[in-house]
Design an enzyme around this catalytic site. Structure first.
Site, PDB file in Angstrom:
ATOM      1  N   ASN A 143       0.831  -1.201   0.000  1.00 44.45           N
ATOM      2  CA  ASN A 143       0.000   0.000   0.000  1.00 44.45           C
ATOM      3  C   ASN A 143       0.868   1.256   0.000  1.00 44.45           C
ATOM      4  O   ASN A 143       2.099   1.183  -0.068  1.00 44.45           O
ATOM      5  CB  ASN A 143      -0.959  -0.022   1.193  1.00 44.45           C
ATOM      6  N   LEU A 144       0.243   2.393   0.126  1.00 41.37           N
ATOM      7  CA  LEU A 144       0.904   3.682  -0.037  1.00 41.37           C
ATOM      8  C   LEU A 144       2.170   3.835   0.806  1.00 41.37           C
ATOM      9  O   LEU A 144       3.200   4.270   0.315  1.00 41.37           O
ATOM     10  CB  LEU A 144      -0.088   4.801   0.295  1.00 41.37           C
ATOM     11  N   CYS A 145       2.107   3.479   2.077  1.00 42.54           N
ATOM     12  CA  CYS A 145       3.240   3.714   2.981  1.00 42.54           C
ATOM     13  C   CYS A 145       3.997   2.436   3.343  1.00 42.54           C
ATOM     14  O   CYS A 145       4.750   2.403   4.316  1.00 42.54           O
ATOM     15  CB  CYS A 145       2.758   4.419   4.246  1.00 42.54           C
ATOM     16  N   GLU A 147       3.259  -0.394   4.711  1.00 46.28           N
ATOM     17  CA  GLU A 147       3.071  -1.153   5.938  1.00 46.28           C
ATOM     18  C   GLU A 147       2.057  -2.287   5.791  1.00 46.28           C
ATOM     19  O   GLU A 147       1.995  -3.185   6.634  1.00 46.28           O
ATOM     20  CB  GLU A 147       2.626  -0.230   7.089  1.00 46.28           C
ATOM     21  N   PRO A 319       3.048   4.657   9.347  1.00 45.71           N
ATOM     22  CA  PRO A 319       3.803   5.855   9.742  1.00 45.71           C
ATOM     23  C   PRO A 319       2.987   6.781  10.659  1.00 45.71           C
ATOM     24  O   PRO A 319       3.505   7.364  11.585  1.00 45.71           O
ATOM     25  CB  PRO A 319       4.118   6.541   8.414  1.00 45.71           C
ATOM     26  N   ASN A 320       1.698   6.926  10.362  1.00 44.16           N
ATOM     27  CA  ASN A 320       0.698   7.706  11.118  1.00 44.16           C
ATOM     28  C   ASN A 320       1.204   9.009  11.740  1.00 44.16           C
ATOM     29  O   ASN A 320       0.809   9.363  12.869  1.00 44.16           O
ATOM     30  CB  ASN A 320       0.007   6.823  12.178  1.00 44.16           C
ATOM     31  N   THR A 321       2.043   9.741  11.028  1.00 46.40           N
ATOM     32  CA  THR A 321       2.567  11.001  11.563  1.00 46.40           C
ATOM     33  C   THR A 321       1.457  12.015  11.796  1.00 46.40           C
ATOM     34  O   THR A 321       1.412  12.678  12.839  1.00 46.40           O
ATOM     35  CB  THR A 321       3.617  11.592  10.596  1.00 46.40           C
ATOM     36  N   SER A 323      -1.950  11.542  12.139  1.00 48.52           N
ATOM     37  CA  SER A 323      -2.925  11.159  13.159  1.00 48.52           C
ATOM     38  C   SER A 323      -2.313  11.172  14.556  1.00 48.52           C
ATOM     39  O   SER A 323      -2.972  11.548  15.533  1.00 48.52           O
ATOM     40  CB  SER A 323      -3.518   9.777  12.851  1.00 48.52           C
TER      41      SER A 323
END
Length: 360
Positions: A143-145, A147, A319-321, A323
């Site tokens: 997916n995009l990041c 993970e 990564p959830n930077t 959120s």
């Protein structure tokens, strides 16, 4: 957001990277895309040995030899790749480029430094933990990041349903309950939401892949007076994620016992008692008896065989930077570098002071 992936053996890979580099013809740029670069072990071996790599046109290899390199992993990829290299020497393959492997890596780093992408996918490595049995599909990209991943084909597209645990707000005796609640929420997301495409809906219906992640590891470490540099700190962090993994599997199995397994359960390694794509013997070897002696992996493996699994894939450290900033904790599993810092956002500059640092 849109992500586009390309394998490092593809003849257009250098032009692909240039779409994100500054300078040059503006019409050749695609600055709004998020690029992914896919590496196989063979290409990394050649890079380490400072050898050349051959870049091929997939249309020509498919048309002349019925070989589409993206369909292969591991030793089978190496065999097909070397076969195509031999065909360049006999003149049977006309469209190819030969470059130094490290030159490609440098070009990737140039783009990475300038733009923050491409994301890098180690295809053979992620397929080693593929939860589906051999012959039931491979993981082509992520997916995009990077993970979340699972098997997909021309009729399905991998769909990531993600949720992250806020680690500094969870005590050890709460992990089972919170993880179980999180798994129920993720499954409700699949059941109650409408997938954006038919291929995505089909993937949700057949694989039901979810990604339980985490944020605030640096805050959790500071709260528990642990350091990233110490062996004790790493051991406790590993034990934490072992518990999360254990109770995530247990929760998915509990849901399956009540509502049924995901459709392709019998095609998966879960049905043989393998957990997260790994043999139970390998998991037991990594098990931390000192900190997690109450976890019985053999019992859990037998439970999965008996009760099934609601989800084909479970875990994803995102990564959830963004959120994590909204919640007020450190991003993902990333360390904290300062007691106070300014974060630049589209809404302006925001002052951040990580939790528990002063106490630590």
């Amino acid at each position: 957001a849109m992500t586009v992936s390309l394998s490092c053996w593809h003849m257009d890979v250098l032009d692909f990277l240039k779409t994100q580099q500054f300078g040059g013809e503006e019409r050749e740029k695609a600055m709004n895309l998020f690029l992914q670069l896919i590496f196989n072990d063979e290409l990394m071996r050649r890079m380490k040995a400072d050898e050349q790599i051959y870049l091929f046109d997939p249309y020509e290899t498919k048309k002349k030899f019925e070989i589409f390199l993206s369909d292969y992993i591991g030793e089978e990829f190496t065999e097909k790749y070397n076969f195509l290299i031999e065909k360049t020497k006999t003149g049977e393959i006309e469209l190819f480029t030969v470059i130094r492997a490290k030159d490609l890596f440098k070009e990737m780093l140039k783009t990475l430094i300038a733009r923050g992408t491409p994301y890098v996918v180690f295809k053979d490595n992620i397929n080693k933990v593929n939860t589906m049995k051999d012959g039931q599909g491979i993981i082509y990209s992520v997916n995009l990041c990077v993970e979340s991943y699972s098997v997909f084909d021309t009729e399905t597209s991998h769909t990531c349903n993600l949720l992250s645990l806020v680690l500094p707000y969870i005590e050890k005796d709460e992990i089972e309950e919170v993880t179980s609640d999180a798994m129920e929420l993720l499954n409700l997301t699949i059941f109650l939401s409408e997938a954006p495409t038919k291929s995505s809906a089909k993937h949700n219906n057949e694989i039901a892949a979810v990604g339980l992640g985490a944020m605030g590891l640096a805050d959790w470490a500071a709260k528990n007076q642990m350091s990233y540099e110490t062996e004790a700190g790493r051991k406790k962090a590993n034990a934490l994620f072992e518990r999360i993994s254990y109770f995530a599997i247990k929760a998915s199995s509990d849901i399956a016992k009540e509502l049924g397994s995901f459709k392709r359960f019998k095609d998966s390694k879960w049905s043989d008692g393998d957990l997260l794509g790994r043999k139970i013997s390998e998991i037991i070897e990594r098990h931390d008896e000192e900190l997690n002696g109450d976890l019985d992996w053999t019992w859990l493996s037998n439970k999965v065989i008996k009760d099934g699994m609601a989800n084909g894939w479970l875990l994803a450290i995102a990564p959830n930077t963004t959120s994590s900033s909204a919640i007020g904790v450190s991003a993902s599993i990333l360390p904290t570098y300062a007691k106070a810092f300014v974060e630049e956002t589209k809404c302006g500059n925001v002052m951040r002071m990580p939790l528990y640092i002063k106490e630590f």
